[in-house]
Design an enzyme around this catalytic site. Structure first.
Site, PDB file in Angstrom:
ATOM      1  N   SER A   1      45.256  51.647  39.650  1.00  0.00           N
ATOM      2  CA  SER A   1      45.712  50.884  38.498  1.00  0.00           C
ATOM      3  C   SER A   1      46.530  51.751  37.562  1.00  0.00           C
ATOM      4  O   SER A   1      46.049  52.769  37.048  1.00  0.00           O
ATOM      5  CB  SER A   1      44.513  50.317  37.734  1.00  0.00           C
TER       6      SER A   1
ATOM      7  N   HIS B   1      48.321  48.683  41.468  1.00  0.00           N
ATOM      8  CA  HIS B   1      47.727  47.608  40.684  1.00  0.00           C
ATOM      9  C   HIS B   1      48.322  47.593  39.276  1.00  0.00           C
ATOM     10  O   HIS B   1      48.335  48.612  38.587  1.00  0.00           O
ATOM     11  CB  HIS B   1      46.209  47.815  40.607  1.00  0.00           C
TER      12      HIS B   1
ATOM     13  N   ASP C   1      48.050  45.738  35.665  1.00  0.00           N
ATOM     14  CA  ASP C   1      47.251  44.891  34.782  1.00  0.00           C
ATOM     15  C   ASP C   1      48.134  44.305  33.692  1.00  0.00           C
ATOM     16  O   ASP C   1      48.590  45.018  32.797  1.00  0.00           O
ATOM     17  CB  ASP C   1      46.118  45.707  34.156  1.00  0.00           C
TER      18      ASP C   1
ATOM     19  N   MET D   1      48.220  42.065  30.527  1.00  0.00           N
ATOM     20  CA  MET D   1      47.320  41.529  29.500  1.00  0.00           C
ATOM     21  C   MET D   1      48.138  41.046  28.312  1.00  0.00           C
ATOM     22  O   MET D   1      49.110  41.694  27.913  1.00  0.00           O
ATOM     23  CB  MET D   1      46.330  42.597  29.045  1.00  0.00           C
TER      24      MET D   1
ATOM     25  N   HIS E   1      47.814  41.716  38.477  1.00  0.00           N
ATOM     26  CA  HIS E   1      46.597  41.048  38.023  1.00  0.00           C
ATOM     27  C   HIS E   1      46.872  40.479  36.642  1.00  0.00           C
ATOM     28  O   HIS E   1      46.974  41.217  35.665  1.00  0.00           O
ATOM     29  CB  HIS E   1      45.457  42.070  38.005  1.00  0.00           C
TER      30      HIS E   1
ATOM     31  N   MET F   1      45.889  38.867  33.470  1.00  0.00           N
ATOM     32  CA  MET F   1      44.826  38.549  32.517  1.00  0.00           C
ATOM     33  C   MET F   1      45.482  37.924  31.304  1.00  0.00           C
ATOM     34  O   MET F   1      45.597  38.534  30.235  1.00  0.00           O
ATOM     35  CB  MET F   1      44.046  39.818  32.177  1.00  0.00           C
TER      36      MET F   1
ATOM     37  N   MET G   1      35.531  40.744  39.209  1.00  0.00           N
ATOM     38  CA  MET G   1      35.593  41.737  38.134  1.00  0.00           C
ATOM     39  C   MET G   1      34.227  42.381  37.963  1.00  0.00           C
ATOM     40  O   MET G   1      33.210  41.690  37.848  1.00  0.00           O
ATOM     41  CB  MET G   1      36.026  41.081  36.822  1.00  0.00           C
TER      42      MET G   1
ATOM     43  N   ASP H   1      37.270  45.173  40.866  1.00  0.00           N
ATOM     44  CA  ASP H   1      38.070  45.844  39.851  1.00  0.00           C
ATOM     45  C   ASP H   1      37.202  46.092  38.623  1.00  0.00           C
ATOM     46  O   ASP H   1      36.663  45.156  38.036  1.00  0.00           O
ATOM     47  CB  ASP H   1      39.264  44.956  39.476  1.00  0.00           C
TER      48      ASP H   1
END
Length: 221
Positions: free
Chosen positions: A8, A32, A34, A36, A65, A67, A136, A174
């Site tokens: 990540s 990966h 993230d 957000m 991913h 979020m 998660m 994760d």
């Protein structure tokens, strides 16, 4: 199960993302990312423009991913940009089947993520619509959190549901994945592992990836 490691970049140096991606290019399977939005989770990281730039520099496929609120609106654009995998949260999606199909239609693998308190059984009927199920193992929003052992039974249950279905679904975990926790996850049935500080917090990220893979492969036999 073929073990895959997805470092990540949340734990990487954002000022040198291209170099950080290159540091694990020969050892990892995915990168990966993230995403957000400071709404679905209490943190703000990066969005589609950064992903588009990273796609030009990274040789590994991007594992995005999301979020974020309203993934139904935004997720297909990440697939259209070239991400190899796009994961949305079950808790945020209002039309998950339509969105998962749109991700696939745009050429990416479609993933569905579940927060620690979200049970997996209600989503068993969606396994045919996904390429990856993400469990998660921390509350989403921040890197460096401690692994929640309470998710291990859910990982086992997810593996059982996948095994009993006709779907070829990867099972990703994760949150808090490290040399101390990855074996427990692999034993429970996970085969794709997101690791942030356990990779980018080490002096040699590539060697850290190799070490994590070795532990997971041993535990999954």
């Amino acid at each position: 199960m073929a073990i895959q490691i997805s470092p990540s970049i949340l734990s990487a140096d954002f000022a040198h993302l291209a170099a950080e991606a290159e540091a694990v290019a020969d050892s990892a399977d995915w990168l990966h990312v993230d995403v957000m939005d400071n709404h679905f989770v209490p943190n703000l990281t990066l969005g589609l423009p950064i992903v588009e730039s990273l796609l030009k520099a990274a040789t590994l496929p991007l594992d995005c991913h999301l979020m974020i609120e309203d993934p139904d609106r935004w997720a297909p654009a990440y697939a259209e940009a070239g991400a190899g995998s796009v994961t949305i949260h079950a808790e945020a999606a209002k039309a998950p089947v339509r969105t998962l199909r749109a991700i696939r239609s745009a050429g990416a693998r479609a993933g569905l993520a579940l927060n620690p308190a979200t049970p997996v059984d209600p989503y068993a009927d969606l396994l045919g619509e996904v390429d990856m199920l993400l469990v998660m193992s921390v509350e989403p929003g921040f890197g460096g959190q401690k692994f929640l052992d309470l998710v291990l039974p859910k990982i086992r249950r997810a593996r059982e549901l996948i095994r009993n279905s006709d779907a070829a679904v990867w099972l990703q975990v994760d949150g808090g994945v490290s040399a101390e926790t990855i074996e427990r996850c692999a034993e429970a049935g996970a085969d794709v592992f997101v690791a942030g500080s356990a990779v980018y917090g080490e002096k040699d990220p590539a060697a850290a990836v190799d070490a994590l893979r070795t532990l997971a492969e041993r535990a999954s036999r």
